[in-house]
Design an enzyme around this catalytic site. Sequence first.
Site, PDB file in Angstrom:
ATOM      1  N   TYR A 193      -3.660  44.799 -29.464  1.00 52.17           N
ATOM      2  CA  TYR A 193      -4.693  44.777 -30.493  1.00 52.17           C
ATOM      3  C   TYR A 193      -5.836  45.728 -30.153  1.00 52.17           C
ATOM      4  CZ  TYR A 193      -2.478  40.964 -32.993  1.00 52.17           C
ATOM      5  OH  TYR A 193      -1.596  40.218 -33.735  1.00 52.17           O
ATOM      6  N   ARG A 244      15.144  44.760 -35.742  1.00 56.67           N
ATOM      7  CA  ARG A 244      15.372  44.254 -37.093  1.00 56.67           C
ATOM      8  C   ARG A 244      15.553  42.737 -37.041  1.00 56.67           C
ATOM      9  NH1 ARG A 244      14.219  48.771 -37.625  1.00 56.67           N
ATOM     10  NH2 ARG A 244      15.096  50.380 -39.000  1.00 56.67           N
ATOM     11  N   GLU A 250      -1.185  33.485 -32.589  1.00 57.12           N
ATOM     12  CA  GLU A 250       0.088  33.871 -31.978  1.00 57.12           C
ATOM     13  C   GLU A 250       0.278  33.185 -30.629  1.00 57.12           C
ATOM     14  OE1 GLU A 250      -0.077  38.137 -32.116  1.00 57.12           O
ATOM     15  OE2 GLU A 250      -0.084  38.105 -34.317  1.00 57.12           O
ATOM     16  N   THR A 305      21.710  34.108 -46.624  1.00 58.51           N
ATOM     17  CA  THR A 305      21.909  33.806 -45.203  1.00 58.51           C
ATOM     18  C   THR A 305      21.042  32.681 -44.639  1.00 58.51           C
ATOM     19  OG1 THR A 305      20.521  35.739 -44.688  1.00 58.51           O
ATOM     20  CG2 THR A 305      22.913  36.029 -44.594  1.00 58.51           C
ATOM     21  N   HIS A 363       5.220  38.949 -35.584  1.00 60.51           N
ATOM     22  CA  HIS A 363       4.584  39.479 -34.381  1.00 60.51           C
ATOM     23  C   HIS A 363       5.139  38.803 -33.126  1.00 60.51           C
ATOM     24  CE1 HIS A 363       0.671  41.361 -36.185  1.00 60.51           C
ATOM     25  NE2 HIS A 363       1.779  41.896 -36.672  1.00 60.51           N
ATOM     26  N   TYR A 385      17.183  39.276 -38.526  1.00 62.93           N
ATOM     27  CA  TYR A 385      18.347  38.774 -39.246  1.00 62.93           C
ATOM     28  C   TYR A 385      18.323  37.246 -39.205  1.00 62.93           C
ATOM     29  CZ  TYR A 385      20.106  43.553 -38.945  1.00 62.93           C
ATOM     30  OH  TYR A 385      20.238  44.911 -39.042  1.00 62.93           O
ATOM     31  N   SER A 386      18.519  36.640 -40.375  1.00 70.59           N
ATOM     32  CA  SER A 386      18.519  35.181 -40.469  1.00 70.59           C
ATOM     33  C   SER A 386      19.699  34.595 -39.711  1.00 70.59           C
ATOM     34  CB  SER A 386      18.589  34.738 -41.933  1.00 70.59           C
ATOM     35  OG  SER A 386      17.451  35.148 -42.638  1.00 70.59           O
TER      36      SER A 386
END
Length: 305
Positions: free
Chosen positions: A95, A204, A137, A268, A85, A206-207
Amino acid sequence: MLTSSTIEIVKSTVPVLAEHGHSITRVFYQRLFEHHPEMKHIFNQSNQKNDRQSQALATAVYAAAAHIDRLEELKPTLLPVLHKHRSLQIKPFMYNIVGTELIGAIKDVLGDAATPDIIDAWTAGYGEIANLFISLEAELYEQDEQNKAFVGYQPFLIDAITLESSDIKTFTLIPADGRPLSTYLAGQYVTVRLQAPDGLWQNRQYSLTKAADEVSYEIAVKQDGSVSRQLHNLTVGDSLLLSAPAGHFTLPDSAAPFVGLAGGIGLTPLLAMAEAALADGRPVTLHVAVFVCLCSRLFRCDPSP
């Protein structure tokens, strides 16, 4: 603080959620995107098409209802969701939007069975759940401020592209404004945001495949989806948007030997962990079930059978 009667009513709906939860969450997403099309820019539309997102939400709602009187117990299991999040820049006002459409979906699916008492109890229960997410958060956003991480999505330039295999490319990314990058924990990921041909923004994760160096990020992308295909078509000098590193799957703070086990592109995050562990003088062993040549940057690597 929820009243005992509210807790009792919400917990009494657990069997109903077990039966109708998936239908409720599917209707929820239909309502959400119809009434708030801007939310499509946040949610993974590929997961919408294969129904993974509604199934995951149904499980989460069921768990929240079952634990409504002890939500604190869910904190450890919420960590991956909280970090995602934060990486997607979820804000408190969202929310309220989600709550309105979720309660509406409960009414739509359950019909007359959704009595005023049930709706009132679920409205209060959702508010308690939302407040928990918002507060946790907020701690992550505060950590970003303390670490002087950049805010929101920022433009990065592709500084280099390395072809690792026929379907995997490593992208070296540098801040478009030349700023030094704040540190991150080995094993964390960045969220890449690209605009699809239909105008929809897609996000998306990505490590990061190397330890922090304040100069650049590196991600290895396997071409197996719409966003990864888009990335594979980019060239050096192209720009894309990133949010600051996030994720709780990180290298443990220890002097012990580091041993990693991975399959294929799952290697990764372990690359960054291995590099950081080596820098700390720790012995490192990686077992890779399906060989990819990414690890050759660190040390000689042979595939496991």
